[in-house]
Design a protein around this motif. Sequence first.
Motif, mmCIF file in Angstrom:
data_model
loop_
_atom_site.group_PDB
_atom_site.id
_atom_site.type_symbol
_atom_site.label_atom_id
_atom_site.label_comp_id
_atom_site.label_asym_id
_atom_site.label_seq_id
_atom_site.Cartn_x
_atom_site.Cartn_y
_atom_site.Cartn_z
ATOM 1 N N PHE B 9 50.848 33.918 33.772
ATOM 2 C CA PHE B 9 50.997 35.299 33.342
ATOM 3 C C PHE B 9 49.745 35.753 32.599
ATOM 4 O O PHE B 9 49.217 36.844 32.841
ATOM 5 N N MET B 12 46.772 36.316 34.996
ATOM 6 C CA MET B 12 46.848 37.565 35.767
ATOM 7 C C MET B 12 46.125 37.450 37.105
ATOM 8 O O MET B 12 45.404 38.374 37.529
ATOM 9 N N GLY B 13 46.301 36.350 37.788
ATOM 10 C CA GLY B 13 45.696 36.213 39.117
ATOM 11 C C GLY B 13 44.191 36.375 39.099
ATOM 12 O O GLY B 13 43.611 36.882 40.057
ATOM 13 N N TYR B 15 42.447 38.282 37.110
ATOM 14 C CA TYR B 15 41.992 39.559 36.555
ATOM 15 C C TYR B 15 42.319 39.676 35.069
ATOM 16 O O TYR B 15 42.408 40.783 34.547
ATOM 17 N N GLN C 46 53.246 41.810 43.025
ATOM 18 C CA GLN C 46 51.801 41.972 43.153
ATOM 19 C C GLN C 46 51.471 42.971 44.241
ATOM 20 O O GLN C 46 52.213 43.122 45.200
ATOM 21 N N ASP C 52 46.735 41.175 40.980
ATOM 22 C CA ASP C 52 47.323 41.561 39.703
ATOM 23 C C ASP C 52 46.528 42.646 38.997
ATOM 24 O O ASP C 52 46.992 43.189 38.006
ATOM 25 N N SER C 53 45.322 42.959 39.499
ATOM 26 C CA SER C 53 44.522 43.971 38.797
ATOM 27 C C SER C 53 45.200 45.336 38.887
ATOM 28 O O SER C 53 44.963 46.203 38.058
ATOM 29 N N PRO C 117 36.565 45.287 38.783
ATOM 30 C CA PRO C 117 36.917 44.300 39.809
ATOM 31 C C PRO C 117 37.041 44.910 41.210
ATOM 32 O O PRO C 117 36.797 44.228 42.200
#
Lengths: 221, 68, 254
Positions: B9, B12-13, B15, C46, C52-53, C117
Amino acid sequence: MSLYQGIFKRDMHIAFKQKAELVQPLMFLLMVVTLFPLGVSPSPDTLQRIGPGVIWIAAILSSLMAMERLFRDDFQDGSLEQYVLSGMALPAVSTVKVVAHWLVSFVPVLLLSPLLAMFLNLTFDMYVALLLTLILGTPLLSLIGAIAVGLTVGLQKGGVLLALLLIPVFIPLLIFATSAVDSAALQLPYYPQLAIIAAMLLLAAALAPFAIAYSLKVSQN
Amino acid sequence: MQFDSFADFIHMGGYAFYVWLSFGVTFGAMCIIAIQSYVKHKALLNAVIADKARKARIERARQNEKRS
Amino acid sequence: MWKWLHPYAKTERAYQLCITLQPWLWVGAILCLSIGTVWGLAFAPQDYQQGDSFRIIYIHVPSAILSMSTYVAMAIAALVGMVWQWRTAYMTMIAMAPIGAALTFIALFTGAAWGKPMWGAWWVWDARLTSELILLFLYIGVIALYGAFEDKQQAGKAAGVMALVGVVNIPIIHYSVEWWNTLHQGATISKFDNPSIAPEMLWPLLINLLGFAFFIGAVTTIRLRNEIVLREQHRPWVQALAEQALLPHKTRER
């Protein structure tokens, strides 16, 4: 009617008495335009590409300098108060003053524009488009600018504040005007942009006099 | 829950920096403006009381002067 | 029809209304913001492209939408002030201005942090970011104009005129910038163009939108109270109120 004619004549007369105030914004315009070849690049292609934007940005900046004069003297010597009290239609009075101001401070810009176009290597088609956008766009600058001038006229430190208020409002005009000249450079029709500028001008012409009159009343308090 | 673990968590992947920076700055800015408003409210009320006390002092001084 | 509104033109009534509303607005704001944010951050699925951005959307979009709505609300308040000669309307307008500016800043900052990003750059002259930046300039203009006047009554009227000029301009600016953007950048993939957003992604967004709106309301009430106290500080009811609010604490301290 003659009252309004009187205001018009008086404004023109005063403007031509104060020649320095008339000429200084023009010189500023010329100098700002000169800075770009020196600061960016003197290559004709680059200048042609940035030219329309440069001329319009310089015109907007110099108009901010010339704009302050619009109501300042009348405010200081109290004649503005007389207009408010006189029972004349204040929107009409402000329209007359804006027209007089446009004639003395923007018509010279139109006359200077061939020189600027030459400096920045604009083609003839581009120049025609530039001239048309200036003819339609500068009255818009005057009308919208007069609202903010009316609001800030009572303040001692109006100068920078005027720029803060007006620059964001002038952005659409800048976009459409430069894009009209860009289209002309590509031999494309640029009537849509001109039509939008004309529409904005008509909208401003319809609404701005009342806003100017109200802002003058606010300043008189 | 979209994430397998708490560390996931936070991550955040990949990011994490951008997501947490955004949320941090957002809620930080919101807290700042809310707290500033409350601090100003207190200060204003204090100023009102101080002003009233000052006026009362002036009034009292005037009364004393008249008496003497 | 609007008669019930008129008593609130009196500063005292407006102040009381603020006090009544404030706790509810805070409860709504904190509740909605915590539910929406936790849901958005942890439970929403997602995005298949952005990973997740995309979760930044849950603060970026509400703040962007509400920064514009706040400006429109300011203009409406200014119009009400002009038409009915309400001082409280001008006060409400100027109470909202810094909040709107803060939201605009949040929208810009989160837009930049999302852009990094996605586009590989903090700042891209994207149409929406650009109009948001111009909106920030408009807010700064109104706040600066208000600050420049000594007489706050006059300042409110002047700032109101500027807010109205700005609100007429917002749609023009919006469309001109969008059009300018398509001219200069061709077809870039807009990160906001989600033609259909999944409901499980949409719900937290709506809840957060509501939460931001409550937050704006809550801060507006406290700032409006500040404006009222500032301008009415010599009125007996304000003085009584200040004593009531502050002196009990002081006597206890002694």
